[in-house]
Design a protein around this motif. Structure first.
Motif, PDB file in Angstrom:
ATOM      1  N   ALA A  58       0.804  -1.223   0.000  1.00  0.00           N
ATOM      2  CA  ALA A  58       0.000   0.000   0.000  1.00  0.00           C
ATOM      3  C   ALA A  58       0.833   1.267   0.000  1.00  0.00           C
ATOM      4  CB  ALA A  58      -0.942  -0.012   1.200  1.00  0.00           C
ATOM      5  N   ASP A  59       1.956   1.267   0.696  1.00  0.00           N
ATOM      6  CA  ASP A  59       2.755   2.489   0.725  1.00  0.00           C
ATOM      7  C   ASP A  59       3.812   2.514  -0.378  1.00  0.00           C
ATOM      8  OD1 ASP A  59       4.355   0.535   1.789  1.00  0.00           O
ATOM      9  OD2 ASP A  59       4.921   1.672   3.573  1.00  0.00           O
ATOM     10  N   LYS A  60       3.711   1.582  -1.306  1.00  0.00           N
ATOM     11  CA  LYS A  60       4.578   1.545  -2.490  1.00  0.00           C
ATOM     12  C   LYS A  60       6.060   1.585  -2.146  1.00  0.00           C
ATOM     13  CE  LYS A  60       1.130   1.555  -5.380  1.00  0.00           C
ATOM     14  NZ  LYS A  60       0.577   0.280  -5.708  1.00  0.00           N
ATOM     15  N   GLN A  61       6.444   0.779  -1.159  1.00  0.00           N
ATOM     16  CA  GLN A  61       7.868   0.684  -0.848  1.00  0.00           C
ATOM     17  C   GLN A  61       8.589   0.194  -2.091  1.00  0.00           C
ATOM     18  OE1 GLN A  61       9.008  -1.496   2.668  1.00  0.00           O
ATOM     19  NE2 GLN A  61       6.966  -1.233   3.507  1.00  0.00           N
ATOM     20  N   ARG A  62       9.673   0.828  -2.420  1.00  0.00           N
ATOM     21  CA  ARG A  62      10.444   0.397  -3.577  1.00  0.00           C
ATOM     22  C   ARG A  62      11.729  -0.258  -3.106  1.00  0.00           C
ATOM     23  NH1 ARG A  62      13.922   4.872  -6.385  1.00  0.00           N
ATOM     24  NH2 ARG A  62      14.899   5.781  -4.566  1.00  0.00           N
ATOM     25  N   ASN A  63      12.238  -1.147  -3.909  1.00  0.00           N
ATOM     26  CA  ASN A  63      13.553  -1.711  -3.643  1.00  0.00           C
ATOM     27  C   ASN A  63      14.581  -0.615  -3.862  1.00  0.00           C
ATOM     28  OD1 ASN A  63      12.475  -4.250  -3.203  1.00  0.00           O
ATOM     29  ND2 ASN A  63      12.621  -4.809  -5.345  1.00  0.00           N
ATOM     30  N   ILE A  64      15.672  -0.678  -3.120  1.00  0.00           N
ATOM     31  CA  ILE A  64      16.715   0.324  -3.292  1.00  0.00           C
ATOM     32  C   ILE A  64      18.073  -0.353  -3.429  1.00  0.00           C
ATOM     33  CG2 ILE A  64      15.485   2.169  -2.103  1.00  0.00           C
ATOM     34  CD1 ILE A  64      17.143   1.616   0.372  1.00  0.00           C
ATOM     35  N   ILE A  65      18.956   0.311  -4.119  1.00  0.00           N
ATOM     36  CA  ILE A  65      20.339  -0.147  -4.268  1.00  0.00           C
ATOM     37  C   ILE A  65      21.223   0.910  -3.627  1.00  0.00           C
ATOM     38  CG2 ILE A  65      22.193  -0.696  -5.877  1.00  0.00           C
ATOM     39  CD1 ILE A  65      20.010  -1.548  -7.881  1.00  0.00           C
ATOM     40  N   LEU A  66      21.992   0.486  -2.625  1.00  0.00           N
ATOM     41  CA  LEU A  66      22.884   1.397  -1.926  1.00  0.00           C
ATOM     42  C   LEU A  66      24.332   1.061  -2.276  1.00  0.00           C
ATOM     43  CD1 LEU A  66      21.185   1.319   1.595  1.00  0.00           C
ATOM     44  CD2 LEU A  66      20.897   3.026  -0.216  1.00  0.00           C
ATOM     45  N   ALA A  67      25.133   2.089  -2.507  1.00  0.00           N
ATOM     46  CA  ALA A  67      26.563   1.916  -2.782  1.00  0.00           C
ATOM     47  C   ALA A  67      27.350   2.457  -1.595  1.00  0.00           C
ATOM     48  CB  ALA A  67      26.955   2.661  -4.053  1.00  0.00           C
ATOM     49  N   ASN A  68      28.411   1.746  -1.222  1.00  0.00           N
ATOM     50  CA  ASN A  68      29.285   2.193  -0.155  1.00  0.00           C
ATOM     51  C   ASN A  68      30.255   3.212  -0.742  1.00  0.00           C
ATOM     52  OD1 ASN A  68      31.162   2.579   1.847  1.00  0.00           O
ATOM     53  ND2 ASN A  68      31.308   0.420   2.380  1.00  0.00           N
ATOM     54  N   ALA A  69      30.099   4.459  -0.339  1.00  0.00           N
ATOM     55  CA  ALA A  69      30.952   5.544  -0.827  1.00  0.00           C
ATOM     56  C   ALA A  69      31.833   6.021   0.320  1.00  0.00           C
ATOM     57  CB  ALA A  69      30.100   6.686  -1.378  1.00  0.00           C
ATOM     58  N   GLN A  70      32.933   5.320   0.529  1.00  0.00           N
ATOM     59  CA  GLN A  70      33.904   5.661   1.568  1.00  0.00           C
ATOM     60  C   GLN A  70      33.256   5.779   2.942  1.00  0.00           C
ATOM     61  OE1 GLN A  70      35.964   9.097   0.040  1.00  0.00           O
ATOM     62  NE2 GLN A  70      37.043   7.869  -1.473  1.00  0.00           N
ATOM     63  N   GLY A  71      32.503   4.748   3.321  1.00  0.00           N
ATOM     64  CA  GLY A  71      31.945   4.669   4.663  1.00  0.00           C
ATOM     65  C   GLY A  71      30.546   5.217   4.828  1.00  0.00           C
ATOM     66  N   ARG A  72      29.960   5.745   3.778  1.00  0.00           N
ATOM     67  CA  ARG A  72      28.564   6.170   3.859  1.00  0.00           C
ATOM     68  C   ARG A  72      27.830   5.576   2.658  1.00  0.00           C
ATOM     69  NH1 ARG A  72      26.913  10.465   0.804  1.00  0.00           N
ATOM     70  NH2 ARG A  72      28.519  11.395  -0.484  1.00  0.00           N
ATOM     71  N   VAL A 130      25.114   5.600  -0.373  1.00  0.00           N
ATOM     72  CA  VAL A 130      24.510   6.514  -1.326  1.00  0.00           C
ATOM     73  C   VAL A 130      23.458   5.742  -2.114  1.00  0.00           C
ATOM     74  CG1 VAL A 130      24.944   7.974  -3.342  1.00  0.00           C
ATOM     75  CG2 VAL A 130      26.645   7.833  -1.510  1.00  0.00           C
ATOM     76  N   ASP A 131      22.266   6.301  -2.247  1.00  0.00           N
ATOM     77  CA  ASP A 131      21.182   5.671  -2.986  1.00  0.00           C
ATOM     78  C   ASP A 131      21.478   5.739  -4.487  1.00  0.00           C
ATOM     79  OD1 ASP A 131      18.824   4.831  -4.185  1.00  0.00           O
ATOM     80  OD2 ASP A 131      17.532   5.941  -2.800  1.00  0.00           O
ATOM     81  N   THR A 135      19.701   3.745  -6.712  1.00  0.00           N
ATOM     82  CA  THR A 135      18.593   2.997  -7.290  1.00  0.00           C
ATOM     83  C   THR A 135      18.239   3.472  -8.692  1.00  0.00           C
ATOM     84  OG1 THR A 135      17.746   2.681  -5.063  1.00  0.00           O
ATOM     85  CG2 THR A 135      16.243   2.202  -6.873  1.00  0.00           C
ATOM     86  N   ASP A 136      18.073   4.755  -8.876  1.00  0.00           N
ATOM     87  CA  ASP A 136      17.663   5.269 -10.179  1.00  0.00           C
ATOM     88  C   ASP A 136      18.714   5.012 -11.256  1.00  0.00           C
ATOM     89  OD1 ASP A 136      15.244   6.133  -9.120  1.00  0.00           O
ATOM     90  OD2 ASP A 136      16.023   8.140  -8.688  1.00  0.00           O
ATOM     91  N   GLN A 137      20.000   5.084 -10.897  1.00  0.00           N
ATOM     92  CA  GLN A 137      21.076   4.857 -11.873  1.00  0.00           C
ATOM     93  C   GLN A 137      21.131   3.396 -12.321  1.00  0.00           C
ATOM     94  OE1 GLN A 137      21.190   6.718  -9.157  1.00  0.00           O
ATOM     95  NE2 GLN A 137      22.837   8.201  -9.190  1.00  0.00           N
ATOM     96  N   TYR A 138      20.762   2.454 -11.418  1.00  0.00           N
ATOM     97  CA  TYR A 138      20.895   1.034 -11.727  1.00  0.00           C
ATOM     98  C   TYR A 138      19.572   0.332 -11.984  1.00  0.00           C
ATOM     99  CZ  TYR A 138      25.692   1.759 -10.334  1.00  0.00           C
ATOM    100  OH  TYR A 138      26.968   2.225 -10.243  1.00  0.00           O
ATOM    101  N   GLY A 139      18.463   1.048 -11.945  1.00  0.00           N
ATOM    102  CA  GLY A 139      17.180   0.476 -12.332  1.00  0.00           C
ATOM    103  C   GLY A 139      16.597  -0.525 -11.355  1.00  0.00           C
ATOM    104  N   GLY A 140      16.786  -0.333 -10.070  1.00  0.00           N
ATOM    105  CA  GLY A 140      16.271  -1.284  -9.097  1.00  0.00           C
ATOM    106  C   GLY A 140      15.059  -0.800  -8.337  1.00  0.00           C
ATOM    107  N   ALA A 141      14.315   0.159  -8.882  1.00  0.00           N
ATOM    108  CA  ALA A 141      13.241   0.802  -8.123  1.00  0.00           C
ATOM    109  C   ALA A 141      11.904   0.075  -8.204  1.00  0.00           C
ATOM    110  CB  ALA A 141      13.071   2.241  -8.595  1.00  0.00           C
TER     111      ALA A 141
END
Length: 175
Positions: A19-33, A35-36, A38-44
């Protein structure tokens, strides 16, 4: 990260929904933090995803993803990393009931991988292999393996950009 579904009413009798349209996300490790990406890799996708399985599906040296969905077919994401990054995938074999050497530790320099099975989400599993990446120009590496049961072996001069299967010749009985 795979997001599961919610239920309306009392499951299993209620109607599954997202119902709340949770989307899958892809996170990249950018030197310890994280970064989302998802849009760049098509996982939404907003399906009722259950788990993510990781492995090198096309044997190009880079981790690929399979996302399982309760309401449809799995989604497959093939990694398209830069080809100038030397990689190595190590698969271990033992001659006992623990055929994939689950519990072994593979070390290359400062990098260390534990051989594990199962447990990457509901109904998901990772491939029991150790994957490594190295600085450009690396041609060979030395592996230090701590096998289940405590035996340690060293394999020297393993060529990178390969998939190697190593066996513990002294593991013929259950440990």
């Amino acid at each position: 990260m795979a997001h599961g579904f919610h239920t309306q009413g009392e499951f299993p009798f209620g109607q599954p929904s997202n119902a709340d349209k949770q989307r899958n996300i892809i996170l990249a490790n950018a030197q310890g933090r994280f970064v989302d990406m998802t849009d760049q890799y098509g996982g939404a996708a907003t399906g009722w995803s259950r788990s993510v399985a990781v492995g090198d599906l096309n044997r190009d040296g880079f981790s690929d993803l399979v996302v399982t969905n309760a309401d449809g077919q799995p989604a497959v994401y093939l990694n398209g990393c830069h080809s100038d990054i030397p990689t190595l995938t190590v698969s271990l074999r033992m001659g006992n009931a623990n055929t994939h050497a689950v519990g072994a530790i593979v070390r290359v320099g400062e990098q260390m991988r534990h051989i594990m099975a199962g447990g990457t989400g509901l109904y998901g599993s990772a491939v029991p292999e150790a994957m490594f990446a190295f600085p450009p120009g690396t041609e060979t590496v030395d592996l230090d393996i701590l096998w289940p049961g405590g035996r340690r072996t060293t394999e020297a001069g393993i060529p990178v950009n390969s998939y190697v299967i190593l066996s513990d010749s002294r593991s013929g009985s259950d440990e």
